[in-house]
Design an enzyme around this catalytic site. Structure first.
Site, PDB file in Angstrom:
ATOM      1  N   ASN A 150       0.842  -1.191   0.000  1.00 62.30           N
ATOM      2  CA  ASN A 150       0.000   0.000   0.000  1.00 62.30           C
ATOM      3  C   ASN A 150       0.878   1.241   0.000  1.00 62.30           C
ATOM      4  OD1 ASN A 150       0.628   0.688   2.828  1.00 62.30           O
ATOM      5  ND2 ASN A 150      -0.575  -1.154   3.299  1.00 62.30           N
ATOM      6  N   ASP A 182      -4.622  -6.081   4.594  1.00 63.62           N
ATOM      7  CA  ASP A 182      -5.774  -6.830   5.101  1.00 63.62           C
ATOM      8  C   ASP A 182      -5.873  -8.214   4.462  1.00 63.62           C
ATOM      9  OD1 ASP A 182      -6.649  -4.764   6.802  1.00 63.62           O
ATOM     10  OD2 ASP A 182      -7.630  -3.759   5.131  1.00 63.62           O
ATOM     11  N   LYS A 233       8.706 -17.181 -10.717  1.00 58.76           N
ATOM     12  CA  LYS A 233       7.941 -16.097 -11.330  1.00 58.76           C
ATOM     13  C   LYS A 233       6.795 -16.658 -12.150  1.00 58.76           C
ATOM     14  CE  LYS A 233       8.297 -12.303 -14.637  1.00 58.76           C
ATOM     15  NZ  LYS A 233       9.168 -11.562 -15.573  1.00 58.76           N
ATOM     16  N   PHE A 265      -4.975   3.044  14.514  1.00 62.18           N
ATOM     17  CA  PHE A 265      -5.221   4.093  13.523  1.00 62.18           C
ATOM     18  C   PHE A 265      -6.379   3.699  12.610  1.00 62.18           C
ATOM     19  CE2 PHE A 265      -1.391   5.692  15.102  1.00 62.18           C
ATOM     20  CZ  PHE A 265      -1.115   6.939  14.548  1.00 62.18           C
ATOM     21  N   LYS A 311     -11.577  -3.588  18.360  1.00 64.99           N
ATOM     22  CA  LYS A 311     -10.182  -3.907  18.666  1.00 64.99           C
ATOM     23  C   LYS A 311      -9.842  -3.728  20.144  1.00 64.99           C
ATOM     24  CE  LYS A 311      -8.997  -2.475  13.973  1.00 64.99           C
ATOM     25  NZ  LYS A 311      -8.823  -3.814  13.410  1.00 64.99           N
TER      26      LYS A 311
END
Length: 397
Positions: free
Chosen positions: A207, A276, A286, A321, A339
């Site tokens: 990300n 996630d 590969k 966060f 959480k």
């Protein structure tokens, strides 16, 4: 902040030594007491008399000056801080290796007060692997660095290596003496950066996290006296001074390293952005392009914050966060419950100045009893606000 502070200023042999004269003048105007230690090569660039005139003290140049006082020990005992400006590659190498062959290097080894270096050298010398390794060693030992800056160098290059301006160095010293030590004795575990989930040996899923927020928190916590461990995914950032960094790659590695260390931490701050989902199978070779499409099956990764919430010990603070693109407050409050966190740092990453890769952030801090929205600020400023809230949560228990 600098009034009546005792500052040992080391001046080593570089063309930027002339800037140290301005630096002494600025420090004196701030009310500091300055004693200058010069290397033999520094005396080739600036005469000791210049520093003696500006500081009102004799310049220290001779390791074997015949007087009863042992100079390097006496200077170290006198100092509230040691600053070396300019700090050449040679001086940085000596300090990193513990070499003590002149007055400046022996004074450094005897120093128990904070040390700050302002590097100045040719770009290639600064980027050399040896210099970078030496700087990393010193940073890990708690030595502060200011610069080097990018600009026009004496050799004619236009690149990094220029000594920071005296005004910038004075500001850094003021910040050093103004730091609160309200986290002394506390152990804080911080996570930062992205994770890398491998598809095959050359492809992966990740990300846009750069780690800047987590690194700012680690730096701020260390500056306030905490013992800080930073578990970091791949980033281009330098480890903050005085912080122990543990490098990880995948979300699985992040989960293991954090859960192994969490029990010993007074606070766990989950600023990392773990994936996630991860590929169900990582190909050993590969994957070749053999058709019009490739189907990639992903499976959920472990919810690390939720696992930490389940095992949270009494008195421990868990910070998570919430980087959202819609329904910011609703989603953040949901995370707080799911959480079992004590504090959620929520930000809308679609807002200018609050997204990934910026030096600023726009945060809303949400606890079970309170919610405060803040305007745009630097990530370091946001880090201190987060730590202030952690302190208040400890105090409420």
């Amino acid at each position: 902040m600098l009034r009546d502070k005792h500052i040992v200023l080391g001046v080593s042999g570089g063309i930027a030594a002339y800037k140290a004269c301005d630096l002494v003048s600025r420090l004196k105007k701030q009310g500091a007491q300055v004693r200058v230690v010069m290397t033999k090569n520094a005396c080739e660039f600036v005469a000791p008399l210049s520093f003696e005139t500006l500081s009102g003290e004799r310049a220290y140049t001779d390791q074997f000056d015949r007087k009863f006082e042992i100079e390097h020990v006496a200077l170290a005992k006198w100092a509230d801080c040691m600053l070396v400006a300019p700090a050449t590659a040679n001086v940085i190498a000596k300090f990193a290796c513990g070499i003590a062959d002149d007055l400046l290097s022996t004074t450094y080894l005897a120093m128990t007060a904070p040390v700050m270096l302002a590097p100045a050298m040719n770009t290639a010398m600064w980027k050399n692997a040896a210099t970078q390794a030496n700087a990393a060693v010193l940073k890990a030992r708690g030595v502060r660095f200011v610069g080097p800056a990018r600009g026009h160098l004496a050799c004619g290059d236009e690149d990094i290596g220029r000594m920071s301006e005296p005004s910038e160095i004075v500001t850094a010293l003021e910040a050093l003496f103004s730091k609160k030590q309200d986290l002394a004795g506390r152990s804080i575990l911080v996570t930062a950066g992205p994770t890398v989930e491998r598809i095959d040996p050359v492809r992966y899923i990740t990300n846009r996290s750069t780690g800047k927020m987590g690194y700012a928190i680690a730096e701020a916590a260390a500056a306030r006296g905490a013992s800080v461990t930073l578990v970091s995914g791949p980033t281009a950032l330098d480890c903050p001074a005085g912080v122990a960094r543990v490098a990880i790659e995948s979300s699985g590695e992040l989960c293991k390293e954090v859960t192994d260390r969490a029990a010993e931490a007074d606070a766990v701050i989950q600023a990392a952005a773990p994936a996630d989902f991860t590929p169900e199978v990582t190909a050993k070779q590969k994957i070749k392009k053999t058709g019009d499409e490739m189907v990639l099956k992903l499976v959920p990764t472990t919810d690390i914050a939720a696992r930490l919430g389940e095992s949270k010990r009494p008195g421990q603070v868990l910070v998570a966060f919430a980087a959202e693109t819609n329904d910011l407050i609703e989603n953040a409050r949901g995370k707080l419950d799911r959480k079992n966190a004590d504090l959620i740092v929520a930000n809308d990453v679609t807002k200018a100045g609050a997204g990934f890769g910026t030096d600023t952030n726009i945060v809303t801090l949400i606890t079970r009893d309170d919610m405060t929205e803040y305007p745009i600020m630097t990530k370091r400023e946001a880090a201190d606000l987060i730590l202030d809230t952690v302190l208040s949560l400890w105090g409420a228990r």
